[in-house]
Write a protein that holds these residues in place. Sequence first.
Motif, PDB file in Angstrom:
ATOM      1  N   ALA A  30     -26.726  -1.423   2.036  1.00  0.00           N
ATOM      2  CA  ALA A  30     -25.414  -0.791   2.036  1.00  0.00           C
ATOM      3  C   ALA A  30     -25.020  -0.317   0.643  1.00  0.00           C
ATOM      4  CB  ALA A  30     -24.360  -1.766   2.569  1.00  0.00           C
ATOM      5  N   VAL A  31     -24.252   0.759   0.613  1.00  0.00           N
ATOM      6  CA  VAL A  31     -23.711   1.300  -0.636  1.00  0.00           C
ATOM      7  C   VAL A  31     -22.247   0.891  -0.730  1.00  0.00           C
ATOM      8  CG1 VAL A  31     -23.141   3.416  -1.905  1.00  0.00           C
ATOM      9  CG2 VAL A  31     -25.314   3.249  -0.645  1.00  0.00           C
ATOM     10  N   PHE A  32     -21.906   0.130  -1.775  1.00  0.00           N
ATOM     11  CA  PHE A  32     -20.531  -0.309  -2.035  1.00  0.00           C
ATOM     12  C   PHE A  32     -19.928   0.591  -3.113  1.00  0.00           C
ATOM     13  CE2 PHE A  32     -20.395  -5.093  -0.754  1.00  0.00           C
ATOM     14  CZ  PHE A  32     -21.034  -4.805   0.434  1.00  0.00           C
ATOM     15  N   GLN A  33     -18.686   1.000  -2.903  1.00  0.00           N
ATOM     16  CA  GLN A  33     -17.998   1.827  -3.895  1.00  0.00           C
ATOM     17  C   GLN A  33     -16.572   1.333  -4.086  1.00  0.00           C
ATOM     18  OE1 GLN A  33     -18.306   5.952  -2.660  1.00  0.00           O
ATOM     19  NE2 GLN A  33     -20.471   6.079  -3.269  1.00  0.00           N
ATOM     20  N   GLU A  34     -16.091   1.459  -5.311  1.00  0.00           N
ATOM     21  CA  GLU A  34     -14.715   1.078  -5.603  1.00  0.00           C
ATOM     22  C   GLU A  34     -13.793   2.276  -5.452  1.00  0.00           C
ATOM     23  OE1 GLU A  34     -13.842   1.290 -10.256  1.00  0.00           O
ATOM     24  OE2 GLU A  34     -15.544  -0.009  -9.807  1.00  0.00           O
ATOM     25  N   LEU A  35     -12.564   2.000  -5.103  1.00  0.00           N
ATOM     26  CA  LEU A  35     -11.535   3.021  -4.946  1.00  0.00           C
ATOM     27  C   LEU A  35     -10.346   2.567  -5.781  1.00  0.00           C
ATOM     28  CD1 LEU A  35     -10.114   5.445  -3.548  1.00  0.00           C
ATOM     29  CD2 LEU A  35      -9.578   3.888  -1.651  1.00  0.00           C
ATOM     30  N   ASN A  36     -10.049   3.299  -6.830  1.00  0.00           N
ATOM     31  CA  ASN A  36      -8.982   2.891  -7.732  1.00  0.00           C
ATOM     32  C   ASN A  36      -7.620   3.304  -7.164  1.00  0.00           C
ATOM     33  OD1 ASN A  36      -7.588   1.867  -9.879  1.00  0.00           O
ATOM     34  ND2 ASN A  36      -8.266   3.405 -11.356  1.00  0.00           N
ATOM     35  N   TYR A  37      -7.300   2.664  -6.048  1.00  0.00           N
ATOM     36  CA  TYR A  37      -6.028   2.908  -5.366  1.00  0.00           C
ATOM     37  C   TYR A  37      -5.569   1.567  -4.803  1.00  0.00           C
ATOM     38  CZ  TYR A  37      -2.528   4.996  -2.259  1.00  0.00           C
ATOM     39  OH  TYR A  37      -1.344   5.324  -1.637  1.00  0.00           O
ATOM     40  N   ALA A  38      -4.310   1.244  -4.972  1.00  0.00           N
ATOM     41  CA  ALA A  38      -3.784  -0.039  -4.491  1.00  0.00           C
ATOM     42  C   ALA A  38      -3.672   0.001  -2.966  1.00  0.00           C
ATOM     43  CB  ALA A  38      -2.428  -0.333  -5.115  1.00  0.00           C
ATOM     44  N   LEU A  47      -8.985  -5.285  -9.419  1.00  0.00           N
ATOM     45  CA  LEU A  47      -9.945  -4.310  -8.910  1.00  0.00           C
ATOM     46  C   LEU A  47     -11.336  -4.878  -9.121  1.00  0.00           C
ATOM     47  CD1 LEU A  47     -10.602  -1.528  -7.716  1.00  0.00           C
ATOM     48  CD2 LEU A  47     -10.661  -0.626 -10.049  1.00  0.00           C
ATOM     49  N   GLY A  48     -12.026  -5.169  -8.032  1.00  0.00           N
ATOM     50  CA  GLY A  48     -13.377  -5.707  -8.126  1.00  0.00           C
ATOM     51  C   GLY A  48     -14.335  -4.690  -8.708  1.00  0.00           C
ATOM     52  N   ARG A  49     -15.402  -5.191  -9.325  1.00  0.00           N
ATOM     53  CA  ARG A  49     -16.392  -4.280  -9.897  1.00  0.00           C
ATOM     54  C   ARG A  49     -17.787  -4.848  -9.646  1.00  0.00           C
ATOM     55  NH1 ARG A  49     -14.142  -0.212 -12.648  1.00  0.00           N
ATOM     56  NH2 ARG A  49     -12.007  -0.460 -13.427  1.00  0.00           N
ATOM     57  N   LEU A  50     -18.336  -4.508  -8.503  1.00  0.00           N
ATOM     58  CA  LEU A  50     -19.727  -4.862  -8.207  1.00  0.00           C
ATOM     59  C   LEU A  50     -20.257  -3.903  -7.151  1.00  0.00           C
ATOM     60  CD1 LEU A  50     -19.879  -6.491  -5.233  1.00  0.00           C
ATOM     61  CD2 LEU A  50     -18.862  -8.287  -6.602  1.00  0.00           C
ATOM     62  N   SER A  51     -21.551  -3.661  -7.211  1.00  0.00           N
ATOM     63  CA  SER A  51     -22.141  -2.711  -6.266  1.00  0.00           C
ATOM     64  C   SER A  51     -23.542  -3.088  -5.839  1.00  0.00           C
ATOM     65  CB  SER A  51     -22.160  -1.305  -6.887  1.00  0.00           C
ATOM     66  OG  SER A  51     -22.914  -1.304  -8.094  1.00  0.00           O
ATOM     67  N   SER A  52     -24.110  -4.160  -6.402  1.00  0.00           N
ATOM     68  CA  SER A  52     -25.495  -4.514  -6.083  1.00  0.00           C
ATOM     69  C   SER A  52     -25.578  -5.954  -5.607  1.00  0.00           C
ATOM     70  CB  SER A  52     -26.389  -4.326  -7.309  1.00  0.00           C
ATOM     71  OG  SER A  52     -26.018  -5.232  -8.343  1.00  0.00           O
ATOM     72  N   LEU A  53     -26.688  -6.284  -4.954  1.00  0.00           N
ATOM     73  CA  LEU A  53     -26.858  -7.628  -4.410  1.00  0.00           C
ATOM     74  C   LEU A  53     -26.923  -8.674  -5.520  1.00  0.00           C
ATOM     75  CD1 LEU A  53     -27.311  -9.476  -1.979  1.00  0.00           C
ATOM     76  CD2 LEU A  53     -29.756  -9.006  -2.185  1.00  0.00           C
ATOM     77  N   ASP A  54     -27.638  -8.370  -6.616  1.00  0.00           N
ATOM     78  CA  ASP A  54     -27.746  -9.390  -7.662  1.00  0.00           C
ATOM     79  C   ASP A  54     -26.393  -9.646  -8.322  1.00  0.00           C
ATOM     80  OD1 ASP A  54     -28.202  -8.174 -10.828  1.00  0.00           O
ATOM     81  OD2 ASP A  54     -28.111  -6.783  -9.161  1.00  0.00           O
ATOM     82  N   GLU A  55     -25.515  -8.635  -8.377  1.00  0.00           N
ATOM     83  CA  GLU A  55     -24.159  -8.865  -8.885  1.00  0.00           C
ATOM     84  C   GLU A  55     -23.366  -9.747  -7.925  1.00  0.00           C
ATOM     85  OE1 GLU A  55     -23.042  -4.897 -11.448  1.00  0.00           O
ATOM     86  OE2 GLU A  55     -22.951  -4.753  -9.274  1.00  0.00           O
ATOM     87  N   LEU A  56     -23.488  -9.475  -6.638  1.00  0.00           N
ATOM     88  CA  LEU A  56     -22.753 -10.262  -5.658  1.00  0.00           C
ATOM     89  C   LEU A  56     -23.204 -11.714  -5.649  1.00  0.00           C
ATOM     90  CD1 LEU A  56     -20.660 -10.225  -3.351  1.00  0.00           C
ATOM     91  CD2 LEU A  56     -22.512  -9.611  -1.794  1.00  0.00           C
ATOM     92  N   LEU A  57     -24.497 -11.943  -5.853  1.00  0.00           N
ATOM     93  CA  LEU A  57     -25.029 -13.306  -5.845  1.00  0.00           C
ATOM     94  C   LEU A  57     -24.727 -14.063  -7.137  1.00  0.00           C
ATOM     95  CD1 LEU A  57     -28.530 -12.690  -4.202  1.00  0.00           C
ATOM     96  CD2 LEU A  57     -26.494 -13.681  -3.137  1.00  0.00           C
ATOM     97  N   ASP A  58     -24.261 -13.364  -8.144  1.00  0.00           N
ATOM     98  CA  ASP A  58     -23.934 -14.005  -9.423  1.00  0.00           C
ATOM     99  C   ASP A  58     -22.516 -14.561  -9.358  1.00  0.00           C
ATOM    100  OD1 ASP A  58     -23.541 -14.853 -11.996  1.00  0.00           O
ATOM    101  OD2 ASP A  58     -24.329 -13.027 -12.928  1.00  0.00           O
ATOM    102  N   LEU A  59     -22.392 -15.741  -8.778  1.00  0.00           N
ATOM    103  CA  LEU A  59     -21.087 -16.386  -8.689  1.00  0.00           C
ATOM    104  C   LEU A  59     -20.512 -16.683 -10.063  1.00  0.00           C
ATOM    105  CD1 LEU A  59     -21.839 -19.023  -5.881  1.00  0.00           C
ATOM    106  CD2 LEU A  59     -20.507 -16.923  -5.628  1.00  0.00           C
ATOM    107  N   TRP A  60     -21.361 -16.997 -11.012  1.00  0.00           N
ATOM    108  CA  TRP A  60     -20.942 -17.615 -12.267  1.00  0.00           C
ATOM    109  C   TRP A  60     -20.380 -16.608 -13.263  1.00  0.00           C
ATOM    110  CZ3 TRP A  60     -25.314 -18.117  -9.454  1.00  0.00           C
ATOM    111  CH2 TRP A  60     -25.422 -19.306  -8.719  1.00  0.00           C
ATOM    112  N   ASP A  61     -21.031 -15.472 -13.429  1.00  0.00           N
ATOM    113  CA  ASP A  61     -20.608 -14.507 -14.437  1.00  0.00           C
ATOM    114  C   ASP A  61     -19.935 -13.274 -13.850  1.00  0.00           C
ATOM    115  OD1 ASP A  61     -21.574 -16.040 -16.580  1.00  0.00           O
ATOM    116  OD2 ASP A  61     -23.607 -15.285 -16.264  1.00  0.00           O
ATOM    117  N   ILE A  62     -19.913 -13.168 -12.519  1.00  0.00           N
ATOM    118  CA  ILE A  62     -19.282 -12.005 -11.889  1.00  0.00           C
ATOM    119  C   ILE A  62     -18.248 -12.437 -10.854  1.00  0.00           C
ATOM    120  CG2 ILE A  62     -19.679  -9.973 -10.420  1.00  0.00           C
ATOM    121  CD1 ILE A  62     -22.247  -9.482 -11.913  1.00  0.00           C
ATOM    122  N   TRP A  63     -18.691 -13.073  -9.780  1.00  0.00           N
ATOM    123  CA  TRP A  63     -17.772 -13.382  -8.677  1.00  0.00           C
ATOM    124  C   TRP A  63     -16.638 -14.302  -9.118  1.00  0.00           C
ATOM    125  CZ3 TRP A  63     -17.477 -10.942  -4.174  1.00  0.00           C
ATOM    126  CH2 TRP A  63     -16.681 -11.502  -3.167  1.00  0.00           C
TER     127      TRP A  63
END
Length: 342
Positions: free
Chosen positions: A232-240, A171-187
């Motif tokens: 854009a607003v990204f949201q997680e859905l805890n459903y497979a 289950l991915g956990r990111l919602s902001s641009l700086d999180e998405l651009l952080d390949l090293w500690d997030i992606w």
Amino acid sequence: MKTVGAARLADLPPPPAGTTGWPWTEESAPLPDKMPDGSDWPRISIITPNYNYARYLETTIRSVLLQGYPNLEYIIQDDGSSDGSVDLIRRYEPHLAYWSTEPNSGQPAVINRGMRRSTGSILAYINSDDYYLPGAFEAVALHFHQHPEADLVYGRCWFVDENEQKIGDHLGRLSSLDELLDLWDIWWCKRQIVQPESFWRRRIYETVGDFRTDLHIAFDYEYWCRMLTAGAVFQELNYATACFRFQPMQKTSNATRTAGEELAVVERWLWDKNVPLAAKRRRELQAQWFYHNCFLSTVENSMQRDESKLRRWTRVVFVCARHPQILAAPPFRTRLRTVMGL
């Protein structure tokens, strides 16, 4: 463009001998004609690009059609396959909104053709070696309905092997641009979005446009960068919602090429002053980029050449002097001691 009602097992071609379970002998129960509050179910448009994946394609098709979803638009865009894929698609033609096979033009171009034909308010594409899990469309439609602010929703994704045996859960956990651009500690640290789990609204598609056709692997990653840049607003859905299949022929199995494309994508955003990033965060990510793209490549090339320690030191000092941001990267000191034998 026609829509497809909820297909039942009896409506589809019989499954291959010996196949059981989802989506061969099991199906999602058909949904009611209306949502729980009486609203119409939003139209979901699914695009499947395919190129010579006949071995897996039928699983993908059936996982879309057997969702029990009443307002589905399913489009298959074949990219000039020669392995029997076209014959397989024709077997399911009565249940498709549209399909075509055209000369090979690459995955992003094929997806773009399907997206332009789509009419749904919720969009997604799923590759022809991945597949959806039961109830995925219902869960996604309800989430979008209950959260009108959401532009993209990503669910839980199962990792499966080439024989569809589950080997992991994500289950991915990111919602902001700086999180998405952080390949090293997030992606690259297992917080990434896995492509088949993602669904987005037409309104954000109309804002950001097509996938880039000059990218071979990271075109979806770059697309999500554009979405978040556009607000854009990204949201997680805890459903497979989907299964990502690990198999020998997939493009993302080439980790070096995948990382190279992602680094190239990130570079544009990190040095574009119009991209909304806090100054401190921008410097942190730039340091990581220089460390990975310049320092590590220099060290690895030196080690492959079996250069002397003095020669390696010389190269390291030169690259650090040229790009002093490297010194601020968290892994720099540890890696330096390792490669220099300190």
